[in-house]
Scaffold this motif. Structure first.
Motif, mmCIF file in Angstrom:
data_model
loop_
_atom_site.group_PDB
_atom_site.id
_atom_site.type_symbol
_atom_site.label_atom_id
_atom_site.label_comp_id
_atom_site.label_asym_id
_atom_site.label_seq_id
_atom_site.Cartn_x
_atom_site.Cartn_y
_atom_site.Cartn_z
ATOM 1 N N ASN A 229 0.822 -1.208 0.000
ATOM 2 C CA ASN A 229 0.000 0.000 0.000
ATOM 3 C C ASN A 229 0.859 1.263 0.000
ATOM 4 O OD1 ASN A 229 -2.289 -1.607 0.086
ATOM 5 N ND2 ASN A 229 -2.440 -1.531 2.323
ATOM 6 N N GLY A 233 0.682 2.665 -3.566
ATOM 7 C CA GLY A 233 -0.531 3.438 -3.340
ATOM 8 C C GLY A 233 -0.519 4.748 -4.103
ATOM 9 N N THR A 234 -1.671 5.159 -4.553
ATOM 10 C CA THR A 234 -1.791 6.390 -5.349
ATOM 11 C C THR A 234 -2.508 7.506 -4.598
ATOM 12 O OG1 THR A 234 -3.835 5.557 -6.339
ATOM 13 C CG2 THR A 234 -1.770 5.116 -7.513
ATOM 14 N N TRP A 236 -2.415 9.854 -1.044
ATOM 15 C CA TRP A 236 -1.692 10.261 0.173
ATOM 16 C C TRP A 236 -2.679 11.001 1.079
ATOM 17 C CZ3 TRP A 236 2.830 9.389 2.545
ATOM 18 C CH2 TRP A 236 3.196 10.249 3.585
ATOM 19 N N GLN A 249 -4.184 6.633 4.504
ATOM 20 C CA GLN A 249 -3.625 6.110 3.265
ATOM 21 C C GLN A 249 -2.272 6.766 3.021
ATOM 22 O OE1 GLN A 249 -6.642 5.403 0.010
ATOM 23 N NE2 GLN A 249 -7.838 6.858 1.230
ATOM 24 N N GLY A 251 0.027 6.415 0.254
ATOM 25 C CA GLY A 251 0.520 6.111 -1.084
ATOM 26 C C GLY A 251 1.729 6.958 -1.448
#
Length: 492
Positions: A229, A233-234, A236, A249, A251
């Protein structure tokens, strides 16, 4: 006796030992220093080293060990109800005691007597002395603080006396060894060689220590957040989840793309300009022009990055925005700006101004260092100055120029303040140079500032970002070495 006064006394003893040893070495041979194995300056240096170095080590070790002994003693003397609390609350109590002791040391005897009799005034008095307290002090804290002051004073006095004694003993030993045949120069050179080896070892161990701390904290982060992740991950969004089932998250892709994108834009502008400026100054400019242009370029390197950030925020960003609106209006009739005031292009452009001096100055020094015989040989065979530069000088200077460009790229990747003000802090995943993005370094600063606990994923992610930057820099170094070696094989 304070540590500063103790160290100053040690320096005075070392200085006195230096001059006494020099004078004694000259007196041993009745002024004919040719009879000495070593020059008098070596005898003086040997005496100064033996006076200062061991005593300084004793002073540092004594202060470190003494501070630990005092802290353990004070902690163990706290009331039983405090010792029964969790370790975090004990730490807060000791920090309060330490702050109170610091404040009491700044008070006059009359003020100390006042707060001792009326503890309710203690917090206000300490605040006026520049020692704010997080909470109201308790009576046991004042007693522990006074005990801390007494123990710290006694420990400092003992350590100071021992250190001065060691300095005097070292001076006496060095002076007693002064003779016509004593190899003082060999001793000094051995000590200096050992110091160089120790310094190199410390540098290497420091590097491993930095890597180890990054790896350790990164491991703690990845025990909470999945590496997949993080690296793939894309999004933040490192915020606490309201439902308690997630930690946010993390990313990396938006930050990594922004870092490389802004650095690439900056390098695309700075490298050609800086390299052409270096070629001009090294091969074509007269001495008068070179003496004026090169210092002016290097002035740019001395300007703080925050100034470049203000320049981008106030001047370059609005200029690019208004220019894009005017251009778009002339083409379509709709005066809408397609370049944001905070964007990748603005950050890269301003950063390139910051990087031009590094490229030009380093490349100029490297090109100038190419042997003159190679220039003369090429020109003697009928080549023009342009052909000589392209086919002889630049290939010979390529390894150094690659190193200069690598250093420039590292500065571009590690830049923070220009990016904050010129590109913003939004972790956007997009490919337009006209829109805002941010970098890894900006988010490291953001995650390490604030009121978050140090063991939370929102803080530990800074170490994962740091080790990512380390790996990127390492990969750049390896790739640069590969290119240089491959080109050297062709050139040789």
């Amino acid at each position: 006796m304070g540590s500063a006064l103790t160290f100053l006394t040690i320096l005075v003893i070392g200085l006195a030992a230096y001059f006494l040893a020099r004078a004694r070495a000259a007196a041993v041979v009745d002024g004919d220093i040719r009879k000495l194995h070593s020059r008098p300056v070596y005898f003086g240096s040997y005496a100064a080293i033996l006076s200062i170095l061991p005593a300084s080590l004793v002073l540092i070790a004594g202060l470190v060990i003494g501070a630990g002994v005092v802290e353990n003693s004070i902690r163990s003397s706290l009331p039983a109800e405090v010792l029964a609390k969790p370790q975090s609350e004990q730490n807060v109590a000791y920090q309060m005691v330490s702050a109170i002791a610091d404040g009491l040391a700044r008070m006059t005897p009359a003020e100390t007597a006042t707060v001792s009799s009326d503890i309710t005034q203690l917090k206000a008095v300490l605040g006026s002395k520049g020692v704010p307290l997080a909470q109201q002090p308790q009576p046991y804290m004042v007693d522990a603080a006074q005990h801390l002051m007494n123990m710290a004073g006694t420990t400092s006095l003992i350590v100071g006396l021992v250190s001065i004694s060691v300095a005097l003993a070292g001076a006496y030993f060095a002076l007693s060894r002064v003779s016509q045949t004593y190899r003082a120069r060999n001793r000094v050179e051995t000590i200096m060689l050992s110091a160089l080896v120790i310094s190199s070892t410390i540098a290497i161990l420091t590097t491993f220590g930095i890597i180890g701390s990054l790896v350790t904290e990164t491991y703690h982060f990845f025990s909470v957040v999945s590496p997949l992740n993080f690296f793939f991950g894309t999004v933040w969004d490192p915020r606490f989840s309201t439902d308690g089932n997630s930690v946010g998250q993390f990313g990396l892709i938006p930050l990594l793309l922004g870092t490389l994108y802004i650095a690439l834009v900056a390098m695309l502008i700075a490298v050609p300009i800086g390299l052409f400026a270096a070629i001009y100054m090294a091969e074509y400019a007269s001495r008068r022009v070179r003496s004026i242009v090169k210092p002016l370029l290097e002035i740019l390197a001395g300007i703080p990055t925050i100034v470049y950030g203000f320049f981008a925020l106030i001047t370059i960003g609005p200029l690019f925005r208004d220019f894009s609106a005017s251009l778009w209006g002339a083409l379509t009739g709709n005066h809408t700006n397609f370049i944001e005031a905070q964007s990748v292009l603005v950050a890269g452009f301003v950063m390139s101004i910051r990087l031009i001096p590094f490229v030009s100055s380093l490349s100029d020094d490297i090109i100038t260092a190419v042997p003159r015989a190679m220039r003369d040989g090429s020109l003697g065979l009928g080549a023009t100055r342009s052909e000589t530069m392209k086919r002889v000088i630049l290939p010979a200077a390529l390894p150094g120029i690659m190193g200069a460009l690598l250093l420039t790229a590292s500065r571009a990747i590690g830049e923070t303040m220009i990016v904050v003000l010129a590109a913003g802090v939004a972790a956007n995943l997009q490919f337009s140079p006209f829109q805002p993005m941010t970098t890894i370094t900006v988010k490291i600063v953001n995650q390490l500032t604030g009121d978050l606990e140090f063991n939370s994923p929102q803080t530990l992610v800074a170490f994962a970002l740091g080790i990512t930057l380390f790996v990127i820099t390492l990969a750049l170094n390896i790739y640069a070495l590969y290119i240089v070696r491959k080109y050297r094989e062709q050139y040789e």
